[in-house]
Design an enzyme around this catalytic site. Structure first.
Site, mmCIF file in Angstrom:
data_model
loop_
_atom_site.group_PDB
_atom_site.id
_atom_site.type_symbol
_atom_site.label_atom_id
_atom_site.label_comp_id
_atom_site.label_asym_id
_atom_site.label_seq_id
_atom_site.Cartn_x
_atom_site.Cartn_y
_atom_site.Cartn_z
ATOM 1 N N GLY A 84 76.202 -35.192 4.573
ATOM 2 C CA GLY A 84 75.030 -34.394 4.219
ATOM 3 C C GLY A 84 73.833 -34.796 5.047
ATOM 4 N N GLY A 143 79.395 -33.604 -5.823
ATOM 5 C CA GLY A 143 80.217 -32.615 -6.523
ATOM 6 C C GLY A 143 79.397 -31.460 -6.996
ATOM 7 N N TYR A 168 89.011 -32.197 6.797
ATOM 8 C CA TYR A 168 87.772 -32.091 7.569
ATOM 9 C C TYR A 168 86.689 -33.106 7.217
ATOM 10 C CZ TYR A 168 83.217 -30.290 8.930
ATOM 11 O OH TYR A 168 81.953 -30.182 9.426
ATOM 12 N N ASP A 228 91.882 -27.200 16.094
ATOM 13 C CA ASP A 228 90.731 -27.397 15.200
ATOM 14 C C ASP A 228 91.258 -27.610 13.786
ATOM 15 O OD1 ASP A 228 88.149 -27.744 14.418
ATOM 16 O OD2 ASP A 228 87.432 -25.757 14.986
ATOM 17 N N ASP A 229 90.389 -28.169 12.924
ATOM 18 C CA ASP A 229 90.852 -28.485 11.570
ATOM 19 C C ASP A 229 90.884 -27.274 10.656
ATOM 20 O OD1 ASP A 229 88.038 -28.473 10.239
ATOM 21 O OD2 ASP A 229 87.867 -29.755 12.010
HETATM 22 P P1 AMP Z 1 83.387 -21.365 11.314
HETATM 23 O O1 AMP Z 1 82.667 -21.137 12.558
HETATM 24 O O2 AMP Z 1 82.672 -20.827 10.115
HETATM 25 O O3 AMP Z 1 84.823 -20.887 11.339
HETATM 26 O O4 AMP Z 1 83.400 -22.929 11.062
HETATM 27 C C1 AMP Z 1 84.547 -23.653 11.222
HETATM 28 C C2 AMP Z 1 84.221 -25.057 11.666
HETATM 29 O O5 AMP Z 1 83.304 -25.696 10.772
HETATM 30 C C3 AMP Z 1 85.499 -25.849 11.709
HETATM 31 O O6 AMP Z 1 85.645 -26.216 13.048
HETATM 32 C C4 AMP Z 1 85.264 -27.042 10.823
HETATM 33 O O7 AMP Z 1 85.345 -28.203 11.611
HETATM 34 C C5 AMP Z 1 83.857 -26.891 10.256
HETATM 35 N N1 AMP Z 1 83.874 -26.737 8.790
HETATM 36 C C6 AMP Z 1 84.835 -26.263 8.031
HETATM 37 N N2 AMP Z 1 84.462 -26.231 6.739
HETATM 38 C C7 AMP Z 1 83.215 -26.706 6.673
HETATM 39 C C8 AMP Z 1 82.292 -26.922 5.615
HETATM 40 N N3 AMP Z 1 82.586 -26.611 4.377
HETATM 41 N N4 AMP Z 1 81.093 -27.461 5.923
HETATM 42 C C9 AMP Z 1 80.801 -27.762 7.177
HETATM 43 N N5 AMP Z 1 81.624 -27.555 8.216
HETATM 44 C C10 AMP Z 1 82.823 -27.033 7.997
#
Ligand code: AMP
Length: 491
Positions: free
Chosen positions: A30, A103, A259, A366-367
């Site tokens: 955060g 949480g 992640y 990517d994750d």
């Molecule tokens: P997006 O561009 O919205 O598809 O973001 C996906 C990327 O953000 C992935 O590469 C993850 O590493 C990261 N990510 C996934 N979930 C979260 C989350 N809840 N908060 C912050 N980063 C995230």
């Protein structure tokens, strides 16, 4: 998804500097606000918006005296985006308690709008921790009507009250003045929390934190993870009392392993690093099984996918290369308030090394894919750098359902995977091929680290929520509130 730490040191020491170090170690959880509250003769508080290094300085740290304290870094989800919402929170009646949590309380509105309102209770903030603190304090106040001194059983009874009244997923740590430190975890153990200990010439120190890396940086040994529905109380003689109070089935959040957590942390005895390597191995095996096109090179999207990408490359027998360079000084793009800012900052954050892409068939790892903005930009970047084919391997299944437990995945509409096949997702992202790790494979890889965990919370991948309190109305309320917050933030 926030990060916290609580420290109870020997009499006479100051714990603020260790809390500060711990907060730096969980800054990834955060970046919105940070705070520390310690207790000496009174509560000493410093909190504010921004990164840990921005909030604290020599001057304000010097005021944070005392051998008992808690600290927090905030990731904004539902409510809690004003200054008064930054944690820790403290109340002084019936005893002084400073509290932090990670949480989300799912019945926040029911409690504030009905029961609390009818009883005349008015909160100081819109942060759900204040509810937990209030119910906990009420439990202590009831005990103190019967007897003059609080005992471990009274602390546990107050935690039980929290479990009974406050629904959702939360791990909590609280410093109770002249009584001790308590930490507890939601009945399903969705949110992580661990306990550590060290002994120095001054005496015994205890620390509680949302990730074990906090213990490492301060020289503590990880004693154990707090179990689902379990509370741990350390009294003023530094005796440790443990009690399982509200245990249900243990369903830790799988997304922590995918992640959120740092790779050097252990969650419920599971090495995050090793799990990500296993995700990669299994994704590599799956890639071969489905007959996906063979790449020339495997490139991770830094940082959280590196370990997994090594596993994929090993499994496929293809070179692993660092083809994307991350600028560390740009904040996490996901945290940015709206789409426009997110899009531009991804380009600011990553830059390709052309020679790793030129003329090659690249497999980017990517994750996860949430909205798809990151992947779309990276695919575009890879093509501009001269890639021949661009494939995507994702070390988790398609995200399709909002998380009511504190991970910022607001609305179903925002997920790229909603109502799309992998082929349609590939097309939307401009990629030649996309493969997601199979859900069973992901869970099996995580369980290899701790077979005692039968299942992980997979709600964001399935829409099936382990806690019985998640109703359609509640999801809708959360979705609306997050949507409003985003709309209200100007660029
Ligand atoms: P997006 O561009 O919205 O598809 O973001 C996906 C990327 O953000 C992935 O590469 C993850 O590493 C990261 N990510 C996934 N979930 C979260 C989350 N809840 N908060 C912050 N980063 C995230």
């Amino acid at each position: 998804m926030c990060g916290f730490i609580g420290i109870y040191g020997p009499d006479g020491v100051d714990v603020a500097s260790e809390i500060y170090e711990g907060l730096l170690a969980v800054q990834h959880r955060g970046q919105d606000a940070a705070g520390i509250t310690t207790f000496s003769k009174k509560f000493n508080v410093k909190k504010g918006f921004g990164l840990v290094v921005e909030v604290f300085n020599e001057e304000n740290m010097a005021r944070l005296r005392g051998h008992l304290g808690v600290g927090h870094v905030r990731y904004p989800t539902v409510g809690g985006n004003q200054e008064e919402d930054a944690q820790p929170f403290h109340h002084t009646f019936p005893v002084g308690v400073a509290m932090v949590h990670n949480g989300n309380v799912t019945n926040f509105h029911e409690l504030t709008e009905t029961r609390f309102r009818r009883g005349g209770v008015r909160l100081n903030s819109s942060c759900d921790l204040e509810i937990i603190l209030w119910v906990f304090q009420k439990g202590l106040a009831d005990a103190l009507q019967q007897k003059p001194v609080l005992e471990p059983e009274d602390i546990f009874a107050a935690v039980k009250r929290v479990y009974e009244e406050v629904k959702g997923a939360y791990s909590v740590c609280a410093a109770i003045t002249d009584v001790g430190m308590v930490a507890f975890r939601d009945p399903y153990g969705i949110k992580p929390i661990c306990l550590g200990k060290k002994t120095t010439e001054e005496g015994e120190w205890f620390a509680c934190a949302s990730e074990s890396v906090v213990l490492d940086v301060n020289g503590y040994t990880r004693v154990h993870d707090i179990g689902p529905g379990e509370a741990v109380f350390i009294d003023t003689r530094r005796r440790v009392h443990r009690k399982v109070i509200g245990e249900k089935l243990h369903r830790p959040c799988i997304f922590e392993l995918v992640y959120f957590a740092r790779p050097d942390s252990f969650l419920d005895d599971i090495s995050v690093y090793k799990t990500r390597r296993r995700f990669g191995h299994r994704l590599g095996a799956q890639w071969k099984d489905v007959g996906a096109p063979r790449p020339d090179v495997v490139i991770p999207v830094p940082d959280s996918s590196r370990d997994a990408a090594m596993g994929v490359a090993d499994q496929l027998g293809v070179p692993y290369r660092e083809g994307l360079v991350k600028n560390r000084y740009v904040g996490r793009t996901f945290i940015m308030p709206n789409q426009k800012v997110r899009k531009s900052s991804i380009r600011r954050k990553l830059n390709p090394i052309e020679l790793e892409f030129k003329g090659k068939d690249v497999l980017l790892i990517d994750d996860s894919i949430v909205r798809g903005n990151t992947s779309r930009s990276i695919v575009e970047m890879a093509r501009r750098a001269g890639a021949n084919k661009v494939y995507l391997g994702i070390t988790s299944p398609p995200l399709i359902a909002p998380c009511p437990y504190g991970i910022d995945m607001a609305s179903k509409k925002e997920f790229i995977a909603t109502d799309r096949t992998p082929e349609e997702i590939a097309e939307s992202l401009g990629a030649d091929y996309v493969l997601y790790l199979d859900r069973e494979e992901m869970n099996a890889a995580a369980r290899e680290g701790n077979e005692r965990i039968e299942e992980f919370c997979n709600a964001c991948f399935t829409g099936r929520y382990p806690t019985e309190d998640v109703t359609l109305e509640r999801l809708k309320a959360i979705e609306e509130e997050r949507g409003c917050q985003r709309d209200n933030i100007s660029v």
